[in-house]
Design an enzyme around this catalytic site. Structure first.
Site, PDB file in Angstrom:
ATOM      1  N   TRP A 171      14.555 -31.901 -20.529  1.00 23.25           N
ATOM      2  CA  TRP A 171      13.494 -32.837 -20.163  1.00 23.25           C
ATOM      3  C   TRP A 171      14.131 -33.928 -19.301  1.00 23.25           C
ATOM      4  CZ3 TRP A 171      13.071 -38.156 -21.100  1.00 23.25           C
ATOM      5  CH2 TRP A 171      11.886 -38.722 -20.605  1.00 23.25           C
ATOM      6  N   GLU A 216      10.625 -28.803 -20.357  1.00 26.21           N
ATOM      7  CA  GLU A 216       9.548 -29.603 -20.972  1.00 26.21           C
ATOM      8  C   GLU A 216       8.867 -30.515 -19.956  1.00 26.21           C
ATOM      9  OE1 GLU A 216      10.947 -32.203 -24.052  1.00 26.21           O
ATOM     10  OE2 GLU A 216       8.939 -32.962 -24.523  1.00 26.21           O
ATOM     11  N   LYS A 223       5.755 -33.431 -18.820  1.00 27.46           N
ATOM     12  CA  LYS A 223       5.158 -34.653 -19.352  1.00 27.46           C
ATOM     13  C   LYS A 223       4.103 -35.145 -18.375  1.00 27.46           C
ATOM     14  CE  LYS A 223       6.581 -38.996 -21.559  1.00 27.46           C
ATOM     15  NZ  LYS A 223       7.710 -39.705 -22.143  1.00 27.46           N
ATOM     16  N   ASP A 273       4.953 -30.252 -25.498  1.00 27.67           N
ATOM     17  CA  ASP A 273       5.014 -31.425 -26.375  1.00 27.67           C
ATOM     18  C   ASP A 273       3.578 -31.905 -26.581  1.00 27.67           C
ATOM     19  OD1 ASP A 273       5.064 -34.243 -27.138  1.00 27.67           O
ATOM     20  OD2 ASP A 273       7.219 -34.191 -26.753  1.00 27.67           O
ATOM     21  N   HIS A 324       2.212 -34.926 -24.619  1.00 29.92           N
ATOM     22  CA  HIS A 324       2.480 -35.022 -23.182  1.00 29.92           C
ATOM     23  C   HIS A 324       1.319 -34.596 -22.295  1.00 29.92           C
ATOM     24  CE1 HIS A 324       7.152 -35.226 -23.359  1.00 29.92           C
ATOM     25  NE2 HIS A 324       6.556 -36.157 -24.069  1.00 29.92           N
ATOM     26  N   HIS A 371       7.068 -29.156 -29.216  1.00 29.43           N
ATOM     27  CA  HIS A 371       7.490 -30.465 -29.696  1.00 29.43           C
ATOM     28  C   HIS A 371       6.290 -31.017 -30.428  1.00 29.43           C
ATOM     29  CE1 HIS A 371      11.282 -31.770 -27.283  1.00 29.43           C
ATOM     30  NE2 HIS A 371      11.493 -30.751 -28.081  1.00 29.43           N
ATOM     31  N   ASP A 431       1.207 -44.033 -26.368  1.00 29.00           N
ATOM     32  CA  ASP A 431       2.439 -43.482 -26.933  1.00 29.00           C
ATOM     33  C   ASP A 431       2.288 -41.995 -27.224  1.00 29.00           C
ATOM     34  OD1 ASP A 431       5.077 -43.523 -28.041  1.00 29.00           O
ATOM     35  OD2 ASP A 431       4.137 -43.360 -30.005  1.00 29.00           O
ATOM     36  N   ASP A 434       4.626 -40.349 -29.216  1.00 28.11           N
ATOM     37  CA  ASP A 434       5.662 -40.011 -30.200  1.00 28.11           C
ATOM     38  C   ASP A 434       5.452 -40.590 -31.590  1.00 28.11           C
ATOM     39  OD1 ASP A 434       7.560 -38.645 -28.297  1.00 28.11           O
ATOM     40  OD2 ASP A 434       7.412 -40.593 -27.338  1.00 28.11           O
ATOM     41  N   ASP A 480       9.157 -33.906 -32.390  1.00 25.90           N
ATOM     42  CA  ASP A 480       9.558 -34.973 -31.470  1.00 25.90           C
ATOM     43  C   ASP A 480       8.717 -36.218 -31.719  1.00 25.90           C
ATOM     44  OD1 ASP A 480      10.681 -36.457 -29.509  1.00 25.90           O
ATOM     45  OD2 ASP A 480       9.839 -35.342 -27.825  1.00 25.90           O
TER      46      ASP A 480
HETATM   47  C1  RNT Z   1      10.342 -37.332 -23.753  1.00 25.67           C
HETATM   48  C2  RNT Z   1      10.379 -35.947 -24.275  1.00 25.67           C
HETATM   49  C3  RNT Z   1      11.685 -35.518 -24.872  1.00 25.67           C
HETATM   50  C4  RNT Z   1      12.348 -36.614 -25.671  1.00 25.67           C
HETATM   51  C5  RNT Z   1      13.591 -36.178 -26.382  1.00 25.67           C
HETATM   52  C6  RNT Z   1      14.379 -37.334 -26.876  1.00 25.67           C
HETATM   53  O1  RNT Z   1       9.108 -37.747 -23.416  1.00 25.67           O
HETATM   54  O2  RNT Z   1       9.357 -35.763 -25.206  1.00 25.67           O
HETATM   55  O3  RNT Z   1      11.518 -34.380 -25.604  1.00 25.67           O
HETATM   56  O4  RNT Z   1      11.468 -37.163 -26.603  1.00 25.67           O
HETATM   57  O5  RNT Z   1      14.321 -35.347 -25.560  1.00 25.67           O
HETATM   58 ZN    ZN Z   2       9.317 -33.878 -26.336  1.00 27.30          ZN
END
Ligand code: RNT
Ligand code: ZN
Length: 412
Positions: free
Chosen positions: A178, A219, A221, A252, A255, A279, A287, A289, A319
């Protein structure tokens, strides 16, 4: 109600709870090391930068690899079933940590020993952020050839580390790339960075690394803090790249657009890419995460994986990072929620639902879907915890509290 009684209720619908329990116990979830220290790593840097921001200052953050392993051990005792540990390159553990381009498997020796001892698989990630060479906001897609080369070399080093670890553990490592590259405000040239990213990834993947022991994932985003207007590695970019080059694709959950779910993407992308990495995460407003919960988006991800019979082709990774609550509890809540979502999917009366669908009886399909929500699945979950010798849902937090008192409270 006992487990036996609940098993009978499920059996009446054609669901084998013993199969669900066995499948659940042997399906590994990859715990992300970075929840334990707010994505700091051990290079001496502070905070991830580049759009990954852990907020909060709850006491007890792991400051050394030993502290992080000690905390992981505590989480391990409270999480049932098979586990993996997902490492980032900034978690290298050796007396002298070299430049990121020069990392090799020896710098992760202590992690490999730990993984062997606790019977964890390992996964890996190049860290393309939190470094002076990433200060321009661009890494693999930079217009500066020296910056590009630095990050290409780092990613190649990481793939080799992944392959070496995989070979040694006889358990393939997923190495996930990523990058944070993008613009805060409106770019004129959206194409150039993407052309360069493709070229850089080609160079990274051209380097030899055992395909048997290292699985390359990429990955995407939608946006990050500071790169609101343009992200080079968008979903379309990586989906195209993964299809063309037959790499594993990482989805993810945080994302995408807030109302967009990754669940519906699974059956599509699995038509065209060999493997999937999830993820599992929870987006909240800006956010991406927050700690994972047993919520509808998470449940639907696992429904899809199970309905597509795709567990063998899917790597389940987590994640999230939250520095405002106890970090071990965050791991436990998020991992157990992920596993509960998987269990619910495994307990779905799939054959019956498919039959109703093929008969065109959508009324009964909807009624049965709704009925599954009140089936006694929590008895099966408790049985899983008992068999794997971890505390029940209402009990594990006591152990976190006592660990907080005896260990975390003494960290400066
Ligand atoms: C970042 C990505 C990635 C990170 C990690 C730390 O937006 O989600 O996966 O969170 O690599
Ligand atoms: Zn991620």
């Amino acid at each position: 109600m006992s487990y036996q009684e609940s098993a009978e209720r499920y059996a009446a619908l054609g669901v084998d709870t013993e199969w669900a329990l066995t499948t659940l116990a042997r399906t590994p979830v990859s715990l992300h090391c970075w929840q334990g220290d707010d994505v700091n790593g051990f290079e001496g840097g502070t905070g991830a930068g580049s759009g990954c921001i852990a907020t909060g200052n709850y006491p007890g953050r792991a400051r050394t690899p030993d502290e992080l392993r000690q905390d992981m051990n505590c989480a391990d005792r409270l999480i049932p079933g098979a586990k993996r540990l997902n490492l980032h390159a900034i978690y290298a553990d050796s007396p002298k940590i070299p430049e990121r381009t020069d990392l090799n498997v020896d710098h992760f020796r202590s992690w490999i020993d730990w993984a062997k001892e606790r019977q964890f698989g390992l996964d890996f990630n190049p860290t393309c952020f939190n470094h002076p060479m990433a200060d321009s906001g661009f890494t693999l897609s930079s217009s500066d050839p020296a910056i590009r080369k630095f990050w290409i070399d780092h990613c190649i080093a990481c793939r080799k580390i992944g392959a070496s670890i995989g070979r040694e553990l006889e358990n393939p490592v997923v190495t996930n790339i990523w990058i944070p590259d993008g613009y805060k405000d409106l770019p004129i040239d959206r194409s150039g960075p993407r052309q360069r990213l493709e070229e850089s990834l080609d160079s990274v993947l051209a380097a030899p690394a055992s395909r048997e022991w290292n699985i390359d994932a990429i990955e995407s985003k939608l946006f990050g803090i500071g790169v609101e207007s343009y992200t080079v590695g968008s979903h379309e970019f990586y989906l195209g790249y993964a299809v063309k080059n037959q790499t594993c694709l990482c989805l993810d959950a945080g994302h995408f657009h807030p109302t967009e779910s990754i669940a519906d993407k699974i059956s599509s992308v699995l038509q065209f890419v060999p493997r999937l990495l999830t993820h599992v995460s929870r987006g909240v407003r800006w956010d991406s995460d927050h700690v994972v919960l047993l919520d509808d988006p998470t449940k639907s991800i696992f429904e899809e994986i199970v309905r597509c019979d795709a567990l063998e082709r899917t790597h389940i990774g987590l994640d999230f990072f939250d520095a405002s609550i106890n970090r071990i509890a965050a791991w436990v809540i998020g991992t157990r929620a992920t596993q509960k979502s998987l269990l619910l999917a495994l307990l779905e009366p799939q054959n019956e639902l498919k039959k109703l669908e093929s008969e065109g009886d959508y009324t009964s399909r909807l009624a049965l879907l709704e009925a599954t929500k009140t089936l006694p699945w929590s008895e099966v979950w408790d049985e899983h915890c008992r068999r794997t010798e971890v505390p029940l849902e209402t009990e594990w937090m006591r152990e976190v509290k006592s660990y907080e008192k005896s260990v975390l409270a003494h960290r400066g």
